[in-house]
Design a protein around this motif. Structure first.
Motif, PDB file in Angstrom:
ATOM      1  N   ALA A  85      33.754  48.217  39.877  1.00 30.99           N
ATOM      2  CA  ALA A  85      33.088  47.178  40.663  1.00 30.99           C
ATOM      3  C   ALA A  85      31.608  47.478  40.839  1.00 30.99           C
ATOM      4  CB  ALA A  85      33.764  47.047  42.028  1.00 30.99           C
ATOM      5  N   LEU A  86      31.273  48.751  41.056  1.00 29.17           N
ATOM      6  CA  LEU A  86      29.866  49.141  41.191  1.00 29.17           C
ATOM      7  C   LEU A  86      29.089  48.800  39.914  1.00 29.17           C
ATOM      8  CD1 LEU A  86      28.488  52.352  42.808  1.00 29.17           C
ATOM      9  CD2 LEU A  86      27.637  51.652  40.575  1.00 29.17           C
ATOM     10  N   LEU A  87      29.656  49.140  38.762  1.00 27.52           N
ATOM     11  CA  LEU A  87      28.992  48.837  37.495  1.00 27.52           C
ATOM     12  C   LEU A  87      28.863  47.334  37.284  1.00 27.52           C
ATOM     13  CD1 LEU A  87      30.801  51.472  35.234  1.00 27.52           C
ATOM     14  CD2 LEU A  87      28.474  51.605  36.167  1.00 27.52           C
ATOM     15  N   GLY A  88      29.926  46.604  37.618  1.00 24.31           N
ATOM     16  CA  GLY A  88      29.887  45.153  37.481  1.00 24.31           C
ATOM     17  C   GLY A  88      28.857  44.523  38.398  1.00 24.31           C
ATOM     18  N   ALA A  89      28.753  45.028  39.622  1.00 25.66           N
ATOM     19  CA  ALA A  89      27.802  44.476  40.588  1.00 25.66           C
ATOM     20  C   ALA A  89      26.365  44.722  40.155  1.00 25.66           C
ATOM     21  CB  ALA A  89      28.039  45.091  41.966  1.00 25.66           C
ATOM     22  N   ILE A 141      44.374  47.864  35.225  1.00 28.61           N
ATOM     23  CA  ILE A 141      44.321  46.501  35.768  1.00 28.61           C
ATOM     24  C   ILE A 141      43.427  46.463  37.006  1.00 28.61           C
ATOM     25  CG2 ILE A 141      45.675  44.641  36.797  1.00 28.61           C
ATOM     26  CD1 ILE A 141      46.120  44.965  33.819  1.00 28.61           C
ATOM     27  N   ALA A 142      43.543  47.482  37.859  1.00 31.17           N
ATOM     28  CA  ALA A 142      42.713  47.556  39.060  1.00 31.17           C
ATOM     29  C   ALA A 142      41.231  47.632  38.690  1.00 31.17           C
ATOM     30  CB  ALA A 142      43.114  48.769  39.902  1.00 31.17           C
ATOM     31  N   ALA A 143      40.916  48.447  37.676  1.00 33.50           N
ATOM     32  CA  ALA A 143      39.523  48.582  37.238  1.00 33.50           C
ATOM     33  C   ALA A 143      38.996  47.272  36.674  1.00 33.50           C
ATOM     34  CB  ALA A 143      39.408  49.692  36.202  1.00 33.50           C
ATOM     35  N   MET A 144      39.830  46.542  35.945  1.00 37.21           N
ATOM     36  CA  MET A 144      39.418  45.262  35.384  1.00 37.21           C
ATOM     37  C   MET A 144      39.104  44.267  36.507  1.00 37.21           C
ATOM     38  SD  MET A 144      41.457  42.912  32.596  1.00 37.21           S
ATOM     39  CE  MET A 144      41.739  44.394  31.615  1.00 37.21           C
ATOM     40  N   ILE A 145      39.941  44.273  37.540  1.00 41.94           N
ATOM     41  CA  ILE A 145      39.691  43.416  38.709  1.00 41.94           C
ATOM     42  C   ILE A 145      38.341  43.782  39.334  1.00 41.94           C
ATOM     43  CG2 ILE A 145      40.428  42.938  41.088  1.00 41.94           C
ATOM     44  CD1 ILE A 145      43.325  43.221  40.061  1.00 41.94           C
ATOM     45  N   GLY A 146      38.109  45.075  39.493  1.00 41.02           N
ATOM     46  CA  GLY A 146      36.861  45.532  40.094  1.00 41.02           C
ATOM     47  C   GLY A 146      35.647  45.133  39.284  1.00 41.02           C
ATOM     48  N   LEU A 147      35.733  45.254  37.966  1.00 39.87           N
ATOM     49  CA  LEU A 147      34.593  44.937  37.098  1.00 39.87           C
ATOM     50  C   LEU A 147      34.235  43.458  37.184  1.00 39.87           C
ATOM     51  CD1 LEU A 147      32.649  46.072  34.923  1.00 39.87           C
ATOM     52  CD2 LEU A 147      34.335  45.331  33.219  1.00 39.87           C
ATOM     53  N   VAL A 148      35.227  42.592  37.084  1.00 35.91           N
ATOM     54  CA  VAL A 148      34.980  41.142  37.097  1.00 35.91           C
ATOM     55  C   VAL A 148      34.451  40.672  38.447  1.00 35.91           C
ATOM     56  CG1 VAL A 148      36.069  38.869  36.912  1.00 35.91           C
ATOM     57  CG2 VAL A 148      36.660  40.670  35.283  1.00 35.91           C
ATOM     58  N   ILE A 149      35.115  41.095  39.519  1.00 36.67           N
ATOM     59  CA  ILE A 149      34.697  40.642  40.847  1.00 36.67           C
ATOM     60  C   ILE A 149      33.398  41.319  41.266  1.00 36.67           C
ATOM     61  CG2 ILE A 149      35.369  40.491  43.281  1.00 36.67           C
ATOM     62  CD1 ILE A 149      38.228  40.184  42.387  1.00 36.67           C
ATOM     63  N   VAL A 186      36.232  48.824  47.860  1.00 37.51           N
ATOM     64  CA  VAL A 186      35.667  48.254  46.637  1.00 37.51           C
ATOM     65  C   VAL A 186      34.422  47.432  46.955  1.00 37.51           C
ATOM     66  CG1 VAL A 186      36.125  46.771  44.654  1.00 37.51           C
ATOM     67  CG2 VAL A 186      37.938  48.242  45.557  1.00 37.51           C
ATOM     68  N   ASN A 187      34.477  46.678  48.053  1.00 31.21           N
ATOM     69  CA  ASN A 187      33.341  45.853  48.454  1.00 31.21           C
ATOM     70  C   ASN A 187      32.116  46.703  48.800  1.00 31.21           C
ATOM     71  OD1 ASN A 187      33.367  42.764  50.444  1.00 31.21           O
ATOM     72  ND2 ASN A 187      32.089  43.417  48.742  1.00 31.21           N
ATOM     73  N   PHE A 188      32.354  47.872  49.376  1.00 35.27           N
ATOM     74  CA  PHE A 188      31.250  48.809  49.628  1.00 35.27           C
ATOM     75  C   PHE A 188      30.583  49.173  48.297  1.00 35.27           C
ATOM     76  CE2 PHE A 188      29.645  53.145  49.621  1.00 35.27           C
ATOM     77  CZ  PHE A 188      28.765  53.134  50.712  1.00 35.27           C
ATOM     78  N   ALA A 189      31.405  49.431  47.272  1.00 38.29           N
ATOM     79  CA  ALA A 189      30.868  49.808  45.960  1.00 38.29           C
ATOM     80  C   ALA A 189      30.089  48.661  45.334  1.00 38.29           C
ATOM     81  CB  ALA A 189      32.006  50.246  45.039  1.00 38.29           C
ATOM     82  N   THR A 190      30.576  47.414  45.488  1.00 40.58           N
ATOM     83  CA  THR A 190      29.854  46.278  44.900  1.00 40.58           C
ATOM     84  C   THR A 190      28.510  46.080  45.584  1.00 40.58           C
ATOM     85  OG1 THR A 190      30.873  44.591  46.339  1.00 40.58           O
ATOM     86  CG2 THR A 190      32.011  45.129  44.281  1.00 40.58           C
ATOM     87  N   ASN A 191      28.480  46.240  46.901  1.00 42.46           N
ATOM     88  CA  ASN A 191      27.209  46.128  47.629  1.00 42.46           C
ATOM     89  C   ASN A 191      26.234  47.220  47.185  1.00 42.46           C
ATOM     90  OD1 ASN A 191      27.884  43.882  49.231  1.00 42.46           O
ATOM     91  ND2 ASN A 191      28.917  45.168  50.736  1.00 42.46           N
ATOM     92  N   LEU A 192      26.749  48.439  47.008  1.00 43.13           N
ATOM     93  CA  LEU A 192      25.913  49.551  46.567  1.00 43.13           C
ATOM     94  C   LEU A 192      25.375  49.298  45.159  1.00 43.13           C
ATOM     95  CD1 LEU A 192      24.757  52.389  46.989  1.00 43.13           C
ATOM     96  CD2 LEU A 192      26.929  53.318  46.137  1.00 43.13           C
TER      97      LEU A 192
END
Length: 257
Positions: A85-89, A141-149, A186-192
């Motif tokens: 998720a961090l990489l995707g964000a 699957i969890a990582a794929m969810i994180g990357l897309v979102i 996960v949301n913390f990682a996307t914000n970061l």
């Protein structure tokens, strides 16, 4: 330099408080906080998005810690999801100034309507854990969810936590409470991830972001404790209300263009 009157500051702090509470329970705090920032004269969309990330990360860090202490989310799922998720964000934030948000809103609106109908028509959804896949398959699957979102969060933002929760519930099989706990990490990682791009670019309004972040932090602490105390059923009800509000907001944006 941005100058705000006392009433505007008070309303923005109130928006931060409400956003922190909603985000901690089920995600979607950006539905409140980002539009509030966009209404302030003199703030560009990129500044609003960047400042929203600063305020949000203060709230998500608080709710993530609270959930971790009281619910104990599975870090074997949270770890790969958060990294992806961090990489995707970060990638989404890079694209944020290049792709008009209007292209995505109709698609997101259709997805949200489907999510709402599915949640309402399946009362048993998210009532208890019924995990799908095991071992590395679960992590992939969890990582794929994180990357897309994560990419969506860096690009737009509102509803990210909501999308995380419904993905963890419907795809991986978590009940609503542990899904919400995982979503906060996960949301913390996307914000970061988004801030890793926005801070060096100079888009963050630090004074406003820290003030709203403090309010967001308080709301997040209260919301996380309420969710833990009341369980998955409470989280599900709030989820339906937030998704409904997000549909109304995006629907208005699409129809008023």
């Amino acid at each position: 330099m941005l100058e705000l009157d006392a009433l505007t500051i008070a309303l923005l702090l109130l928006a931060g408080l409400a956003a922190g509470w909603v985000d901690a329970v089920v995600g979607g705090g950006g539905l409140i906080q980002l539009p509030a920032l966009l209404l302030v004269p003199g703030i560009s969309p990129i500044q609003a998005l960047a400042t929203n990330k600063l305020a949000s990360i203060m709230g998500t860090s608080t709710s993530a810690i609270t959930y971790y202490r009281r619910v104990g989310p599975d870090l074997r799922t949270a770890g790969p999801t958060a990294v992806a998720a961090l990489l995707g964000a970060f990638g989404g934030a890079v694209l944020a100034s290049r792709i008009p948000a209007e292209l995505f809103k109709p698609i997101i609106l259709v997805v949200l309507v489907g999510v709402l109908l599915w949640t309402v028509l399946k009362p048993s959804l998210g009532a208890r854990d019924d995990l799908r896949w095991v071992g590395n398959g679960h992590k992939r699957i969890a990582a794929m969810i994180g990357l897309v979102i994560g990419a969506y969060d860096g690009l737009l933002g509102p509803g990210t936590g909501t999308f995380l929760v419904i993905s963890l519930v419907s795809v991986l099989g978590y009940s609503f409470l542990p899904a919400s706990a995982l979503a906060k990490i996960v949301n913390f990682a996307t914000n970061l991830g988004a801030l890793l791009y926005f801070v060096p670019s100079g888009a963050v309004l630090w004074g406003l972001g820290l003030g709203m972040g403090a309010a967001n932090l308080v709301g997040a602490y209260i919301g996380a404790r309420m969710a833990v105390a009341r369980g998955s059923r409470f989280v599900r009800v709030v989820f339906v209300l937030v998704v409904g509000a997000l549909i109304c907001r995006l629907g208005w944006d699409v129809l008023s263009r």
